[in-house]
Design a protein around this motif. Sequence first.
Motif, short mmCIF file in Angstrom:
data_model
loop_
_atom_site.label_atom_id
_atom_site.label_comp_id
_atom_site.label_asym_id
_atom_site.label_seq_id
_atom_site.Cartn_x
_atom_site.Cartn_y
_atom_site.Cartn_z
N GLY A 69 0.82 -1.20 0.00
CA GLY A 69 0.00 0.00 0.00
C GLY A 69 0.86 1.25 0.00
N GLY A 70 0.21 2.40 -0.04
CA GLY A 70 0.93 3.67 -0.09
C GLY A 70 1.82 3.90 1.12
N GLU A 71 1.33 3.56 2.32
CA GLU A 71 2.12 3.75 3.53
C GLU A 71 3.36 2.86 3.52
OE1 GLU A 71 2.92 5.82 6.90
OE2 GLU A 71 1.15 6.08 5.60
N ASP A 72 3.19 1.64 3.02
CA ASP A 72 4.34 0.73 2.94
C ASP A 72 5.39 1.27 1.97
OD1 ASP A 72 3.26 -1.15 4.73
OD2 ASP A 72 2.07 -2.07 3.14
N TRP A 73 4.95 1.82 0.85
CA TRP A 73 5.89 2.35 -0.14
C TRP A 73 6.68 3.53 0.42
CZ3 TRP A 73 8.11 0.31 -4.07
CH2 TRP A 73 7.47 -0.67 -4.84
N LYS A 74 6.06 4.34 1.26
CA LYS A 74 6.77 5.47 1.87
C LYS A 74 7.93 4.96 2.74
CE LYS A 74 2.79 8.60 2.04
NZ LYS A 74 1.86 9.34 2.95
N ILE A 75 7.67 3.92 3.53
CA ILE A 75 8.72 3.34 4.39
C ILE A 75 9.82 2.72 3.53
CG2 ILE A 75 9.21 1.61 6.14
CD1 ILE A 75 7.64 3.98 7.19
N VAL A 76 9.41 1.95 2.52
CA VAL A 76 10.37 1.27 1.65
C VAL A 76 11.25 2.28 0.92
CG1 VAL A 76 10.56 -0.08 -0.47
CG2 VAL A 76 9.02 -0.84 1.35
N ALA A 77 10.63 3.30 0.33
CA ALA A 77 11.40 4.30 -0.44
C ALA A 77 12.36 5.06 0.46
CB ALA A 77 10.44 5.25 -1.14
N GLY A 78 11.90 5.44 1.66
CA GLY A 78 12.77 6.17 2.57
C GLY A 78 13.98 5.36 3.00
#
Length: 231
Positions: A202-211
């Motif tokens: 999901g979007g929240e997961d992608w924020k953590i992964v990208a960071g």
Amino acid sequence: DLILMDDNFRSIVSAVEEGRIIYSNIRKFVFFLLSCNIGEILLVLSSILMKLPLPLIPIQLLWLNLVTDSFPALALGVEKGEPDIMMQPPRNPREPIINGSMMLRIIIQSIALAAVSLAAFKYGLLKYPKSLDKARTLVFTTMILAELLRAYSSRSEHYSIFKIGLFSNGQMLASTLFSFGLLLAVLYIPYLQPIFNTFSLGGEDWKIVAGLALLPLVIGELGKTVFRPKR
């Protein structure tokens, strides 16, 4: 021994330049692959020492080594060379490809890669305590994205990606986009999810992964200012 195939001594300069570019690209290839593979080993080893579940299953490790790492590594072999490659002093012919400075950079990058992947795993275990596959998917995605971003930093040992041109190597751009596209297929195609034990992020997961995935790239770029030799 040197044999000139024409009557122009400038051919010697061109030959020396080509030889230096080839040797430099071999170093970049070796540095990228070794740091990625050692990072994966450190991730698994640290998880075992911390008595955590295995962060990646065998098929995910195979995907990392055969798909994610291979295409960017091949693209490193066609780099144009450092901007000042002909201004550098001759290297010692007996110097190994993996010298002291490269070994230190490999260690730093391997630790950074393992650390961000382990952080993604612990985040996944906390967010999805009842689904180990979801936590592993976060690790899998973080490591792939971190390695693809690191490939751009590996294009030069001493110059930033902005100095050499972010998109100056078309093969690198194509290989990373292709590998990222395959990652999205593994994550979002329902037929492939059971094979790789993945789920849709999901979007929240992608924020953590990208960071997290950006950190090894930033560390690698900052390290170039430390290990940059005097010209």
